[in-house]
Design a protein around this motif. Structure first.
Motif, PDB file in Angstrom:
ATOM      1  N   GLN A 486       0.931  -1.184   0.021  1.00  0.00           N
ATOM      2  CA  GLN A 486       0.008  -0.142  -0.019  1.00  0.00           C
ATOM      3  C   GLN A 486       0.847   1.310   0.036  1.00  0.00           C
ATOM      4  OE1 GLN A 486      -3.492   0.245   0.137  1.00  0.00           O
ATOM      5  NE2 GLN A 486      -3.363   2.476  -0.166  1.00  0.00           N
ATOM      6  N   VAL A 487       0.433   2.268  -0.470  1.00  0.00           N
ATOM      7  CA  VAL A 487       1.169   3.539  -0.664  1.00  0.00           C
ATOM      8  C   VAL A 487       0.203   4.607  -0.739  1.00  0.00           C
ATOM      9  CG1 VAL A 487       1.421   3.667  -3.485  1.00  0.00           C
ATOM     10  CG2 VAL A 487       3.159   4.769  -1.772  1.00  0.00           C
ATOM     11  N   GLY A 488       0.518   5.809  -0.574  1.00  0.00           N
ATOM     12  CA  GLY A 488      -0.430   7.027  -0.629  1.00  0.00           C
ATOM     13  C   GLY A 488      -0.877   7.495   0.821  1.00  0.00           C
ATOM     14  N   ALA A 489      -1.923   8.121   0.997  1.00  0.00           N
ATOM     15  CA  ALA A 489      -2.390   8.832   2.003  1.00  0.00           C
ATOM     16  C   ALA A 489      -2.891   7.750   3.156  1.00  0.00           C
ATOM     17  CB  ALA A 489      -3.872   9.894   1.603  1.00  0.00           C
ATOM     18  N   TYR A 490      -3.344   6.748   2.728  1.00  0.00           N
ATOM     19  CA  TYR A 490      -3.873   5.599   3.891  1.00  0.00           C
ATOM     20  C   TYR A 490      -2.767   5.504   4.679  1.00  0.00           C
ATOM     21  CZ  TYR A 490      -8.497   5.699   1.680  1.00  0.00           C
ATOM     22  OH  TYR A 490      -9.636   6.274   1.190  1.00  0.00           O
ATOM     23  N   THR A 491      -1.309   5.181   4.437  1.00  0.00           N
ATOM     24  CA  THR A 491      -0.211   4.789   4.940  1.00  0.00           C
ATOM     25  C   THR A 491       0.682   5.690   5.469  1.00  0.00           C
ATOM     26  OG1 THR A 491       1.296   3.019   5.047  1.00  0.00           O
ATOM     27  CG2 THR A 491       1.170   4.312   2.960  1.00  0.00           C
ATOM     28  N   PHE A 492       1.771   5.477   6.065  1.00  0.00           N
ATOM     29  CA  PHE A 492       2.794   6.274   6.508  1.00  0.00           C
ATOM     30  C   PHE A 492       3.408   7.399   5.484  1.00  0.00           C
ATOM     31  CE2 PHE A 492       7.309   7.603   7.785  1.00  0.00           C
ATOM     32  CZ  PHE A 492       6.864   8.342   8.989  1.00  0.00           C
ATOM     33  N   PRO A 493       3.665   8.542   5.949  1.00  0.00           N
ATOM     34  CA  PRO A 493       3.109   9.348   6.851  1.00  0.00           C
ATOM     35  C   PRO A 493       1.745   9.999   6.766  1.00  0.00           C
ATOM     36  CG  PRO A 493       4.614  10.861   5.401  1.00  0.00           C
ATOM     37  CD  PRO A 493       4.383   9.445   4.783  1.00  0.00           C
ATOM     38  N   GLY A 494       1.154  10.052   5.607  1.00  0.00           N
ATOM     39  CA  GLY A 494      -0.143  10.182   5.504  1.00  0.00           C
ATOM     40  C   GLY A 494      -0.532  11.179   4.292  1.00  0.00           C
ATOM     41  N   ALA A 495      -1.603  11.978   4.233  1.00  0.00           N
ATOM     42  CA  ALA A 495      -1.858  12.835   2.979  1.00  0.00           C
ATOM     43  C   ALA A 495      -1.241  14.092   2.930  1.00  0.00           C
ATOM     44  CB  ALA A 495      -3.547  12.974   3.489  1.00  0.00           C
ATOM     45  N   GLY A 496      -1.522  14.672   1.963  1.00  0.00           N
ATOM     46  CA  GLY A 496      -0.898  15.874   1.427  1.00  0.00           C
ATOM     47  C   GLY A 496       0.187  15.472   0.351  1.00  0.00           C
ATOM     48  N   PHE A 497       0.875  16.495  -0.524  1.00  0.00           N
ATOM     49  CA  PHE A 497       1.510  16.241  -1.653  1.00  0.00           C
ATOM     50  C   PHE A 497       2.943  15.522  -1.327  1.00  0.00           C
ATOM     51  CE2 PHE A 497       0.005  18.355  -5.797  1.00  0.00           C
ATOM     52  CZ  PHE A 497      -1.387  18.137  -5.416  1.00  0.00           C
ATOM     53  N   ILE A 498       3.597  16.395  -0.419  1.00  0.00           N
ATOM     54  CA  ILE A 498       4.591  15.717   0.184  1.00  0.00           C
ATOM     55  C   ILE A 498       4.468  14.569   1.114  1.00  0.00           C
ATOM     56  CG2 ILE A 498       6.354  16.025   2.318  1.00  0.00           C
ATOM     57  CD1 ILE A 498       7.299  17.115  -0.512  1.00  0.00           C
ATOM     58  N   GLY A 499       3.409  14.362   1.838  1.00  0.00           N
ATOM     59  CA  GLY A 499       3.102  13.289   2.577  1.00  0.00           C
ATOM     60  C   GLY A 499       2.893  12.162   1.677  1.00  0.00           C
ATOM     61  N   THR A 500       2.294  12.055   0.641  1.00  0.00           N
ATOM     62  CA  THR A 500       1.853  10.796  -0.250  1.00  0.00           C
ATOM     63  C   THR A 500       3.305  10.539  -1.173  1.00  0.00           C
ATOM     64  OG1 THR A 500       1.190  12.483  -1.932  1.00  0.00           O
ATOM     65  CG2 THR A 500      -0.624  11.141  -0.445  1.00  0.00           C
ATOM     66  N   MET A 501       4.025  11.558  -1.365  1.00  0.00           N
ATOM     67  CA  MET A 501       5.346  11.354  -1.965  1.00  0.00           C
ATOM     68  C   MET A 501       6.472  10.747  -1.098  1.00  0.00           C
ATOM     69  SD  MET A 501       5.828  14.603  -4.419  1.00  0.00           S
ATOM     70  CE  MET A 501       7.026  14.002  -5.566  1.00  0.00           C
ATOM     71  N   LEU A 502       6.147  11.244   0.020  1.00  0.00           N
ATOM     72  CA  LEU A 502       7.300  10.422   1.153  1.00  0.00           C
ATOM     73  C   LEU A 502       6.668   9.071   1.510  1.00  0.00           C
ATOM     74  CD1 LEU A 502       7.812  13.305   3.805  1.00  0.00           C
ATOM     75  CD2 LEU A 502       9.607  12.247   2.470  1.00  0.00           C
ATOM     76  N   SER A 503       5.341   9.054   1.053  1.00  0.00           N
ATOM     77  CA  SER A 503       5.119   7.393   1.375  1.00  0.00           C
ATOM     78  C   SER A 503       5.841   6.601   0.270  1.00  0.00           C
ATOM     79  CB  SER A 503       3.527   7.352   1.309  1.00  0.00           C
ATOM     80  OG  SER A 503       3.133   7.414   0.023  1.00  0.00           O
ATOM     81  N   GLY A 504       5.725   7.094  -1.054  1.00  0.00           N
ATOM     82  CA  GLY A 504       6.442   6.342  -1.935  1.00  0.00           C
ATOM     83  C   GLY A 504       7.912   6.090  -1.571  1.00  0.00           C
ATOM     84  N   LYS A 505       8.660   7.069  -1.125  1.00  0.00           N
ATOM     85  CA  LYS A 505       9.886   6.988  -0.865  1.00  0.00           C
ATOM     86  C   LYS A 505      10.019   5.987   0.290  1.00  0.00           C
ATOM     87  CE  LYS A 505      13.924   9.643   0.762  1.00  0.00           C
ATOM     88  NZ  LYS A 505      14.448   8.347   2.034  1.00  0.00           N
ATOM     89  N   THR A 506       9.183   5.902   1.263  1.00  0.00           N
ATOM     90  CA  THR A 506       9.440   5.042   2.569  1.00  0.00           C
ATOM     91  C   THR A 506       9.226   3.620   1.990  1.00  0.00           C
ATOM     92  OG1 THR A 506       8.513   6.566   3.887  1.00  0.00           O
ATOM     93  CG2 THR A 506       8.439   4.409   4.756  1.00  0.00           C
ATOM     94  N   LEU A 507       8.096   3.442   0.869  1.00  0.00           N
ATOM     95  CA  LEU A 507       8.095   2.173   0.514  1.00  0.00           C
ATOM     96  C   LEU A 507       9.393   1.669  -0.146  1.00  0.00           C
ATOM     97  CD1 LEU A 507       5.516  -0.034  -0.357  1.00  0.00           C
ATOM     98  CD2 LEU A 507       5.703   1.064  -2.512  1.00  0.00           C
ATOM     99  N   VAL A 508      10.010   2.348  -0.884  1.00  0.00           N
ATOM    100  CA  VAL A 508      10.871   1.952  -1.778  1.00  0.00           C
ATOM    101  C   VAL A 508      12.007   1.644  -0.803  1.00  0.00           C
ATOM    102  CG1 VAL A 508      12.674   2.862  -3.396  1.00  0.00           C
ATOM    103  CG2 VAL A 508      10.314   3.287  -3.879  1.00  0.00           C
ATOM    104  N   ASP A 509      12.327   2.447  -0.080  1.00  0.00           N
ATOM    105  CA  ASP A 509      13.496   2.401   1.021  1.00  0.00           C
ATOM    106  C   ASP A 509      13.297   1.009   1.855  1.00  0.00           C
ATOM    107  OD1 ASP A 509      14.484   4.875   0.370  1.00  0.00           O
ATOM    108  OD2 ASP A 509      13.737   5.920   2.147  1.00  0.00           O
ATOM    109  N   ARG A 510      12.081   0.705   2.216  1.00  0.00           N
ATOM    110  CA  ARG A 510      11.826  -0.339   2.973  1.00  0.00           C
ATOM    111  C   ARG A 510      11.666  -1.719   2.263  1.00  0.00           C
ATOM    112  NH1 ARG A 510       7.197  -0.277   7.815  1.00  0.00           N
ATOM    113  NH2 ARG A 510       8.177  -1.822   8.935  1.00  0.00           N
TER     114      ARG A 510
END
Length: 512
Positions: A486-510
């Motif tokens: 899962q990626v996007g607003a529903y997961t870490f860190p959450g909604a917002g443009f930077i928030g959802t882009m950071l979710s993508g980064k977190t997914l790739v890192d992890r």
């Protein structure tokens, strides 16, 4: 504005990773993975990519669907690192907001200037002179917490090492994980009015300060004040299209107008691929979803998940929805007396945030008990409308109650009623506004559901309360099905443009 993405690529039968949904979380993660040499496919039901990061056109006007302010994307800042990692730093132009926001409540009138946190603090000292030392201490600690958050999010360590290092090097993440915004502020001040001013942007997080998790609020709180707020020249569709360009230039494929009908899971509980309207069956060992987890369960099949997963999912509380009015005007904003440095203006009644929120949840926004905001879009980007014209947006949070059960006629009447109410409020601030409106569009909770399938028209995914926020409590990025993410607003860190882009980064890192 129409997306410049053309459907010219042939869809292959096999990919390394398939993304379901083309929101910013998917597009960001897919661009990073594609740059690593992996073969990716992004599939979306809409005819343009971006999810909420899109534009639409009416006559001489282009409107940004949801972007109010993009935090911290200044060269050298931490948030800008995400822009660089996705490969779009040289493909989009960010336009700074001369005034981050303008907040009015009773006798308090504060303008947070672009990248001038000291001026912001001085304005707070003016209104709350007896709280000066407390304000200084509060910001000193908030700054340290922001640095810990950045340290964790952007560390070059493997993700598992970051977890181990958190208690030693990023300790404030754990120290404040049980704090709401209000309880963090209360460590430094008991002045309720000051705390309300500090959390003036609470509507952009979807919860009042007494319920909103500080961990989610803390990063953009400082990032906005220190590094500024931004729009994207030409609208957020430019960002989404640029991400698609990176994906496709690295051998990936983005397939639009193709609803996914099935996420294929074998008898051993492992993902095997997807089936969509235009592609048919496509195989992959990993599938990443940028749609609601409820929709994921429907596509996979409820029987593929254990009862405890369903119990946990059903216990998740959805965020509130929103209502936005988009106005195109036949004159400039200056002609109406709007200063060129105005961009976001928040108006708040003297009621507490919780009292306002309770009214909003019930849809009671007609009697002056709730806050709202104006976005003067063309003051930042005048390319979104024809010369001599201007555009603005009116926004309020609103509960989803009743919206989805109304008949077509009842829905039209309710939508028009709320649209007119917001225009009336705006006209009190901008004399002669009504005489110059040539385009008027509105988006309701029902509109949000139509384009995103988010339950109740949620605009922030799962609510960011203490039980559903942070590194350890947010909905996980990995499903209990092998290869499903899962990626996007529903997961870490959450909604917002930077928030959802950071979710993508977190997914790739992890996981990638």
């Amino acid at each position: 504005m129409v997306s410049n993405i053309k459907q010219t690529k042939k869809v292959d039968s096999q990919y390394d990773v398939i993304f379901v949904g083309a929101g910013l979380g998917s597009l960001s993660a897919a661009s990073m993975i594609a740059q690593k040499g992996k073969k990716v496919l992004v599939v979306d039901k809409h005819n343009i990519p971006g999810g909420y990061a899109t534009n639409f056109s009416r006559k001489d006007f282009d409107f940004d669907v949801s972007l109010h302010s993009f935090d911290g994307v200044v060269k050298g800042g931490d948030s800008y690192k995400v822009i660089e990692l996705t490969g779009v730093a040289d493909k989009v132009e960010f336009l700074s907001h001369k005034t981050l926001y303008h907040f009015q409540q009773g006798d308090i009138d504060i303008k947070a200037k672009h990248r001038d946190i000291e001026d912001y603090k001085n304005q707070l000292f003016h209104y709350f002179p007896e709280e000066k030392d407390n304000i200084i201490r509060l910001f000193k600690e908030a700054d340290k917490n922001y640095k810990d958050m950045c340290g964790f999010l952007f560390a070059k360590l493997p993700f598992w090492l970051r977890f181990l290092a958190t208690p030693f090097f990023f300790k404030r993440i754990l120290k404040y994980e049980n704090d709401t915004v209000d309880s963090f502020f209360s460590r430094f001040t008991q002045n309720e009015r000051l705390k309300a001013v500090l959390s003036a942007q609470w509507s952009y997080y979807g919860l009042p300060a007494k319920d909103l998790a500080f961990g989610y609020f803390s990063y953009p709180f400082i990032d906005y004040l220190r590094n500024g707020g931004y729009s994207i020249k030409g609208g957020s569709q430019k960002l989404s299209d640029a991400l698609v360009e990176v994906i496709e230039s690295n051998g990936g494929t983005v397939l639009l107008s193709s609803p996914v009908t099935d996420i294929i899971v074998n008898e051993k509980g492992r993902v095997e691929g997807i089936e969509s309207k235009r592609s048919g069956v496509v195989s992959a060992d990993k599938v990443v979803c940028n749609i609601s987890p409820h929709a994921v369960v429907s596509l996979v099949g409820k029987d593929k998940f254990k009862p405890r997963f369903h119990t946990k999912l059903e216990a998740q509380k959805m965020s509130i929805s929103g209502f936005q009015v988009y106005l195109g005007l036949d004159c400039s904003l200056a002609d109406l007396g709007v200063k060129e440095d105005e961009y976001i203006r928040f108006f708040a009644p003297m009621l507490s945030q919780r009292e306002q929120f309770e009214c909003l949840q019930k849809g009671e926004v007609f009697d002056g008990k709730t806050g709202w905001s104006i976005n003067y879009f063309s003051n930042v980007d005048d390319t979104l409308c024809a010369p001599g014209k201007s555009s603005l947006g009116l926004f309020t949070l609103i509960g989803s109650i009743d919206w989805h059960s109304l008949s077509k006629m009842e829905y039209r009447e309710k939508k028009q009623q709320l649209t007119q109410m917001l225009i009336d409020k705006a006209a009190e601030q901008i004399p002669n506004l009504k005489d110059h409106i040539v385009v008027c569009e509105a988006g309701s909770p029902r509109t949000m559901t139509k384009f995103t399938n988010n339950p109740g028209g949620s605009i922030y995914g799962f609510e960011q309360n203490l039980k559903q926020s942070g590194l350890f409590r947010r909905f996980p990025q990995k499903y209990p099905i092998k290869g499903l993410y899962q990626v996007g607003a529903y997961t870490f860190p959450g909604a917002g443009f930077i928030g959802t882009m950071l979710s993508g980064k977190t997914l790739v890192d992890r996981y990638f």
